[in-house]
Enzyme design. Sequence first.
Site, PDB file in Angstrom:
ATOM      1  N   ASN A 166       0.801  -1.238   0.000  1.00 46.81           N
ATOM      2  CA  ASN A 166       0.000   0.000   0.000  1.00 46.81           C
ATOM      3  C   ASN A 166       0.834   1.289   0.000  1.00 46.81           C
ATOM      4  OD1 ASN A 166       0.787  -0.613   2.608  1.00 46.81           O
ATOM      5  ND2 ASN A 166      -1.118   0.053   3.562  1.00 46.81           N
ATOM      6  N   GLU A 263       4.140  -4.151  12.087  1.00 46.57           N
ATOM      7  CA  GLU A 263       3.127  -3.125  11.788  1.00 46.57           C
ATOM      8  C   GLU A 263       2.007  -3.835  11.066  1.00 46.57           C
ATOM      9  OE1 GLU A 263       3.034  -0.239  12.823  1.00 46.57           O
ATOM     10  OE2 GLU A 263       5.096   0.301  13.287  1.00 46.57           O
ATOM     11  N   CYS A 297      -3.589   0.821   6.710  1.00 42.78           N
ATOM     12  CA  CYS A 297      -3.734   0.017   7.925  1.00 42.78           C
ATOM     13  C   CYS A 297      -4.359   0.791   9.085  1.00 42.78           C
ATOM     14  CB  CYS A 297      -2.388  -0.542   8.330  1.00 42.78           C
ATOM     15  SG  CYS A 297      -1.112   0.711   8.429  1.00 42.78           S
ATOM     16  N   GLU A 477       7.588   2.753  14.411  1.00 36.43           N
ATOM     17  CA  GLU A 477       8.306   3.346  13.281  1.00 36.43           C
ATOM     18  C   GLU A 477       8.168   4.856  13.418  1.00 36.43           C
ATOM     19  OE1 GLU A 477       6.600   0.819   9.898  1.00 36.43           O
ATOM     20  OE2 GLU A 477       8.736   0.305   9.936  1.00 36.43           O
TER      21      GLU A 477
HETATM   22  N1  LIG Z   1      -0.777  -3.135   7.889  1.00 38.91           N
HETATM   23  C1  LIG Z   1      -0.725  -2.809   6.615  1.00 38.91           C
HETATM   24  O1  LIG Z   1      -0.239  -1.748   6.264  1.00 38.91           O
HETATM   25  C2  LIG Z   1      -1.188  -3.768   5.595  1.00 38.91           C
HETATM   26  C3  LIG Z   1      -2.151  -4.719   5.839  1.00 38.91           C
HETATM   27  N2  LIG Z   1      -2.538  -5.558   4.862  1.00 38.91           N
HETATM   28  C4  LIG Z   1      -3.628  -6.509   5.117  1.00 38.91           C
HETATM   29  O2  LIG Z   1      -3.238  -7.761   4.650  1.00 38.91           O
HETATM   30  C5  LIG Z   1      -4.149  -8.259   3.660  1.00 38.91           C
HETATM   31  C6  LIG Z   1      -3.428  -9.093   2.654  1.00 38.91           C
HETATM   32  O3  LIG Z   1      -2.404  -8.369   1.989  1.00 38.91           O
HETATM   33  P1  LIG Z   1      -1.052  -9.070   1.594  1.00 38.91           P
HETATM   34  O4  LIG Z   1      -0.244  -8.236   0.707  1.00 38.91           O
HETATM   35  O5  LIG Z   1      -1.395 -10.427   1.096  1.00 38.91           O
HETATM   36  O6  LIG Z   1      -0.327  -9.067   3.009  1.00 38.91           O
HETATM   37  P2  LIG Z   1       0.704 -10.070   3.575  1.00 38.91           P
HETATM   38  O7  LIG Z   1       0.774  -9.869   5.025  1.00 38.91           O
HETATM   39  O8  LIG Z   1       0.440 -11.439   3.075  1.00 38.91           O
HETATM   40  O9  LIG Z   1       2.083  -9.596   2.896  1.00 38.91           O
HETATM   41  C7  LIG Z   1       2.909  -8.571   3.391  1.00 38.91           C
HETATM   42  C8  LIG Z   1       4.355  -8.882   3.048  1.00 38.91           C
HETATM   43  O10 LIG Z   1       4.742 -10.113   3.650  1.00 38.91           O
HETATM   44  C9  LIG Z   1       5.272 -10.998   2.688  1.00 38.91           C
HETATM   45  N3  LIG Z   1       4.954 -12.359   3.103  1.00 38.91           N
HETATM   46  C10 LIG Z   1       3.826 -13.069   2.839  1.00 38.91           C
HETATM   47  N4  LIG Z   1       3.889 -14.270   3.437  1.00 38.91           N
HETATM   48  C11 LIG Z   1       5.083 -14.336   4.086  1.00 38.91           C
HETATM   49  C12 LIG Z   1       5.713 -15.318   4.874  1.00 38.91           C
HETATM   50  N5  LIG Z   1       5.139 -16.488   5.125  1.00 38.91           N
HETATM   51  N6  LIG Z   1       6.928 -15.031   5.392  1.00 38.91           N
HETATM   52  C13 LIG Z   1       7.515 -13.845   5.175  1.00 38.91           C
HETATM   53  N7  LIG Z   1       6.963 -12.880   4.411  1.00 38.91           N
HETATM   54  C14 LIG Z   1       5.765 -13.116   3.880  1.00 38.91           C
HETATM   55  C15 LIG Z   1       4.606 -10.565   1.410  1.00 38.91           C
HETATM   56  O11 LIG Z   1       5.314 -11.030   0.277  1.00 38.91           O
HETATM   57  C16 LIG Z   1       4.627  -9.074   1.556  1.00 38.91           C
HETATM   58  O12 LIG Z   1       5.887  -8.552   1.246  1.00 38.91           O
HETATM   59  C17 LIG Z   1      -4.802  -7.009   3.119  1.00 38.91           C
HETATM   60  O13 LIG Z   1      -6.023  -7.272   2.547  1.00 38.91           O
HETATM   61  C18 LIG Z   1      -4.889  -6.178   4.375  1.00 38.91           C
HETATM   62  O14 LIG Z   1      -5.990  -6.550   5.146  1.00 38.91           O
HETATM   63  C19 LIG Z   1      -1.930  -5.522   3.636  1.00 38.91           C
HETATM   64  C20 LIG Z   1      -0.991  -4.595   3.339  1.00 38.91           C
HETATM   65  C21 LIG Z   1      -0.584  -3.616   4.295  1.00 38.91           C
HETATM   66  C1  LIG Z   2      -1.734   7.170   6.257  1.00 35.29           C
HETATM   67  N1  LIG Z   2      -0.415   7.294   6.796  1.00 35.29           N
HETATM   68  C2  LIG Z   2       0.510   7.719   5.774  1.00 35.29           C
HETATM   69  C3  LIG Z   2      -0.431   8.251   7.891  1.00 35.29           C
HETATM   70  C4  LIG Z   2       0.043   6.039   7.408  1.00 35.29           C
HETATM   71  C5  LIG Z   2       0.150   4.866   6.472  1.00 35.29           C
HETATM   72  C6  LIG Z   2       0.597   3.637   7.192  1.00 35.29           C
HETATM   73  C7  LIG Z   2       0.438   2.412   6.363  1.00 35.29           C
HETATM   74  O1  LIG Z   2      -0.703   2.032   6.004  1.00 35.29           O
HETATM   75  O2  LIG Z   2       1.458   1.747   6.061  1.00 35.29           O
END
Ligand SMILES: NC(=O)C1=CN([C@@H]2O[C@H](COP(=O)(O)OP(=O)(O)OC[C@H]3O[C@@H](n4cnc5c(N)ncnc54)[C@H](O)[C@@H]3O)[C@@H](O)[C@H]2O)C=CC1
Ligand SMILES: C[N+](C)(C)CCCC(=O)O
Length: 503
Positions: A166, A263, A297, A477
């Site tokens: 994101n 995070e 997030c 962070e």
């Molecule tokens: N907290 C946040 O900023 C975020 C939350 N999300 C949430 O997660 C959901 C799924 O998104 P994804 O991109 O599939 O998130 P994810 O948590 O699966 O992936 C995030 C990162 O972890 C890596 N990863 C995946 N499985 C791993 C493993 N077993 N070991 C080490 N690294 C691994 C991925 O390649 C990516 O770089 C979204 O729909 C959302 O709800 C997604 C992106 C950001």
């Molecule tokens: C929205 N903002 C930039 C303040 C925080 C974004 C954090 C994230 O989703 O990784």
Amino acid sequence: LNDPPYLTSPLNLQSLTSGNMVCSQTALPSCNVFNTCTPLSVLFPGRVLCDMIPCGEEEVDEAIKSAHSAYLKWSKLSGMERARIMLEAARIIRERRDEIARAEVANNGKSITEAQVDIDVAWQCIEYYAGIAPTLSGQHIQLPGGSFAYTRREPLGVCVGIGAWNYPFQIAAWKSAPAMACGNAMVFKPSPMTPVTVVMLAEIYKEAGVPDGLFNVVQGGAETGGLLCHHPMVAKVSFTGSVPTGKKVMEMAAKGVKQVTLELGGKSPLIIFKDCELENAIKGALMANFLTQGEVCCNGTRVFVQREIMPQFLEEVVKRTKAIAVGDPMCEETRMGALIRKPHMEKVLGFIKQAKEQGAKVLCGGERFVPSDPKLKDGYFVSPCVLDNCRDDMTCVKEEIFGPVMSVLPFDTEDEVLQRANNTTFGLASGVFTRDIARAHRVAENLQAGTCYINNYNVGPVEVPFGGYKMSGFGRENGQVTTEYYSQLKTVVVEMGDVESLF
Ligand SMILES: NC(=O)C1=CN([C@@H]2O[C@H](COP(=O)(O)OP(=O)(O)OC[C@H]3O[C@@H](n4cnc5c(N)ncnc54)[C@H](O)[C@@H]3O)[C@@H](O)[C@H]2O)C=CC1
Ligand SMILES: C[N+](C)(C)CCCC(=O)O
């Protein structure tokens, strides 16, 4: 940094041989209306932008070893010397801001205006930690008889960063800047959804003068991430992503007793009291829900509104939500781009369908949006959605949707809303709008979340710490405190007299 296959220049993406890693393109080529749009003719909505080969054991090992050699040099520099190089990196990012922002649009699908802000936040973060690098120091502790002790803040070694899709460039800066300021090296793995811009960051660090290998990029998904977490030469893993993956990362890191920062996701509450400045509260609710197509997030997706002001709030919030310009993310006028990829769009639309089945009322949006420009018809756009008639037990109120969906919930009293707001396993952020200063601070104290915004939402200055409570993770962070998560404290005890032995 020069030629191993896992370090690809974004400009050469087309020339990579096919592999299993696919970067799905959600962004769009050009805008017919505004000259400000720069066509990226290789990009079409829904098309595969490039195929990536995931890094295997050998490449991961090579990246970590080269990072370790760089760490041995980097960690010997003074804070001032590290700062000078980091400031140069920040300067180059500022200079290349628009180019990086355009690549980020192609990478993620967010609007160019937001991408520019993300790039600004990234260089500010590097600049901020450059400022902190020379200030890192220990303590002097006087002991009896002229003896004394002192503490040294030392780097951890090779840190791994695993990023989400994101905020690809910004997340890489949020992790690498404090890591490097403290004297560490970093091997970073972006999400396979967004592999492009973090490579530009690596190139910029190199150009600025960091030792080769200090910031290495490896491409890949879960398997590559696992190899990084398990590698014995890695001292720490900083992860941004979902809760289930965060748990796995923690488990893997535990095997090697590695430090972890997580995070993770959220389902944050935004509480709007009847005594608020309504215009600001409405703007805050929009900022809390619709940045980056709602894929944020810390979004305040549970909007609790005091019953007396609900009609005015809904009328105005719906009017403004309907006015959000969805479409070509390369156009400066656009305020919402495309979701990351088709399965995610379908997941978001599925949440909305389920919300309706459970009794929520869609006041606006919540559908796949097809722009009139035929070139844009395959983009993964979803019209921003406001859901009324929500209850706390509905799925849309309990689970992270990660899309442009605001759930609105009425409340009556402060005690009641605090109890409901805290009734979640998440705890990333929260917000309160009120003119009552005592209430604002009381609510902030009682909300179980790592951040509480008073009379605003989703502002993220790099000077302030960011991170979760409960299942939204731990560690921080940004802000000064993050240096503690990228360093370890050594105590040195100095005897000035004779040894008093008991033996
Ligand atoms: N907290 C946040 O900023 C975020 C939350 N999300 C949430 O997660 C959901 C799924 O998104 P994804 O991109 O599939 O998130 P994810 O948590 O699966 O992936 C995030 C990162 O972890 C890596 N990863 C995946 N499985 C791993 C493993 N077993 N070991 C080490 N690294 C691994 C991925 O390649 C990516 O770089 C979204 O729909 C959302 O709800 C997604 C992106 C950001
Ligand atoms: C929205 N903002 C930039 C303040 C925080 C974004 C954090 C994230 O989703 O990784």
